[in-house]
Structures are given as structure tokens and as C-alpha cells.
Design a protein around this motif. Sequence first.
Motif, PDB file in Angstrom:
ATOM      1  N   ARG A  19       0.835  -1.210   0.000  1.00  0.00           N
ATOM      2  CA  ARG A  19       0.000   0.000   0.000  1.00  0.00           C
ATOM      3  C   ARG A  19       0.866   1.254   0.000  1.00  0.00           C
ATOM      4  N   GLN A  20       1.975   1.201   0.728  1.00  0.00           N
ATOM      5  CA  GLN A  20       2.875   2.348   0.767  1.00  0.00           C
ATOM      6  C   GLN A  20       3.500   2.596  -0.611  1.00  0.00           C
ATOM      7  N   PHE A  21       3.898   1.528  -1.297  1.00  0.00           N
ATOM      8  CA  PHE A  21       4.454   1.685  -2.644  1.00  0.00           C
ATOM      9  C   PHE A  21       3.425   2.271  -3.604  1.00  0.00           C
ATOM     10  N   THR A  22       2.178   1.842  -3.471  1.00  0.00           N
ATOM     11  CA  THR A  22       1.101   2.395  -4.306  1.00  0.00           C
ATOM     12  C   THR A  22       0.984   3.890  -4.045  1.00  0.00           C
ATOM     13  N   TRP A  23       1.020   4.291  -2.779  1.00  0.00           N
ATOM     14  CA  TRP A  23       0.941   5.702  -2.408  1.00  0.00           C
ATOM     15  C   TRP A  23       2.152   6.468  -2.937  1.00  0.00           C
ATOM     16  N   LEU A  24       3.325   5.871  -2.831  1.00  0.00           N
ATOM     17  CA  LEU A  24       4.550   6.547  -3.272  1.00  0.00           C
ATOM     18  C   LEU A  24       4.591   6.758  -4.786  1.00  0.00           C
ATOM     19  N   ARG A  25       3.936   5.882  -5.546  1.00  0.00           N
ATOM     20  CA  ARG A  25       3.918   6.032  -7.011  1.00  0.00           C
ATOM     21  C   ARG A  25       3.310   7.356  -7.438  1.00  0.00           C
ATOM     22  N   LYS A  26       2.437   7.914  -6.617  1.00  0.00           N
ATOM     23  CA  LYS A  26       1.785   9.191  -6.934  1.00  0.00           C
ATOM     24  C   LYS A  26       2.756  10.364  -6.828  1.00  0.00           C
ATOM     25  N   HIS A  27       3.873  10.170  -6.158  1.00  0.00           N
ATOM     26  CA  HIS A  27       4.839  11.242  -5.927  1.00  0.00           C
ATOM     27  C   HIS A  27       5.850  11.278  -7.073  1.00  0.00           C
ATOM     28  N   THR A  28       5.419  11.826  -8.179  1.00  0.00           N
ATOM     29  CA  THR A  28       6.263  11.862  -9.374  1.00  0.00           C
ATOM     30  C   THR A  28       7.390  12.885  -9.240  1.00  0.00           C
ATOM     31  N   ASP A  29       7.299  13.790  -8.271  1.00  0.00           N
ATOM     32  CA  ASP A  29       8.331  14.804  -8.072  1.00  0.00           C
ATOM     33  C   ASP A  29       9.428  14.353  -7.106  1.00  0.00           C
ATOM     34  N   ALA A  30       9.390  13.105  -6.696  1.00  0.00           N
ATOM     35  CA  ALA A  30      10.358  12.604  -5.724  1.00  0.00           C
ATOM     36  C   ALA A  30      11.633  12.107  -6.415  1.00  0.00           C
TER      37      ALA A  30
END
Length: 173
Positions: free
Chosen positions: A142-153
Motif C-alpha cells: 500500500r505504501q508503494f502504491t501511495w509513493l507512485r503518486k509522488h512523481t516529483d520525488a
Amino acid sequence: GGEKMHQRLQKIDPQSAARIHPNDPQRIQRALEVYEITGKPLTEIINEASDQPLPYRKIKLIIAPQERKTLHDKIALRFQLMLQNGLLEEVEQLYYRGDLDETMPAVRAVGYRQAWAYLQGRYDYDMMTEKGIVATRQLAKRQFTWLRKHTDAIRLLSEAANLRETALHSIAL
């Protein structure tokens, strides 16, 4: 119950009530607590905070392994270490207090939930360990799914030999 709490929230903070699902008692309770403590709706506090620009440059670093198996191995090792370092004893102290139960958010945390079930006799030790590891894997997914949204990271590999130097270089840019 939850519906009454949500109705109360609608009266004091309709914007938060619209954003928070009626079946999410944890977030409803938090919004009500914020109002009780501050006298202001949660939405107002969030808006006040977002009006203030941060005096810092924001940098998002995501450090993760390239291979899922590496992550799974680390999760299993970490859960075993938690058990060796007293997870069961910690949960046991809470369990025998008598004023907590498995519906409470703190007891539902990954690791605690499985240890609680073990103390209730619902799992043997091996099953508790397996369920704790699986639940941690699901949380990581679930955390990886959430992190995928952070394209500016800035994304870095945790297994990189020069991780610290790469991270510091990324921050310095």
C-alpha cells in the motif's frame, strides 16, 4: 455510533464531513477532537497552515529496494527482530491491562494485531509470525502504491553501495 459522530461532524465542519467517509470512525474522531481542543474546525486549521509558506525547500526522497524479494526478506527479518526485542511482552502488558480491545486503532497496528490474536489463543506462535510478516508486506505494498503518486520525488535504491553519498548529492542540487 459512527453515524452519529459523522452527523455531529457535519454540523461543526461540513467540509471535513464531506471529505471523511462515514465508515471511518478514526478520522471522524480526530476531526471532532481537533474541534474540541481548538474550537476551530479541522478544515479551518488545515487552510490556515497551508496559507503559510514553508521557509524551507521541500525535497522528497524515496529509498526503496529494486527487487521485491529484498524487501520481503527485510520485512521477515525485521519482524523476527521485533519479536526478539520484546514485541510480545509489550503487547502482553497492554493485553492484561483490561481496558483495551482489538477494535482500538493502537491494537490494530501491524504486529500488535497479530500478537494480540496470539495472546487470545487464536494463533500459535508460528501462525502469529507468518501473519505479522504478511500484514507488513501488505502495508508495504500500500505504501508503494501511495509513493507512485509522488512523481516529483527523487528515487534511490536502498541496496546501492553509495546510498548515503547519492542521497546527499541529490539534496545538494
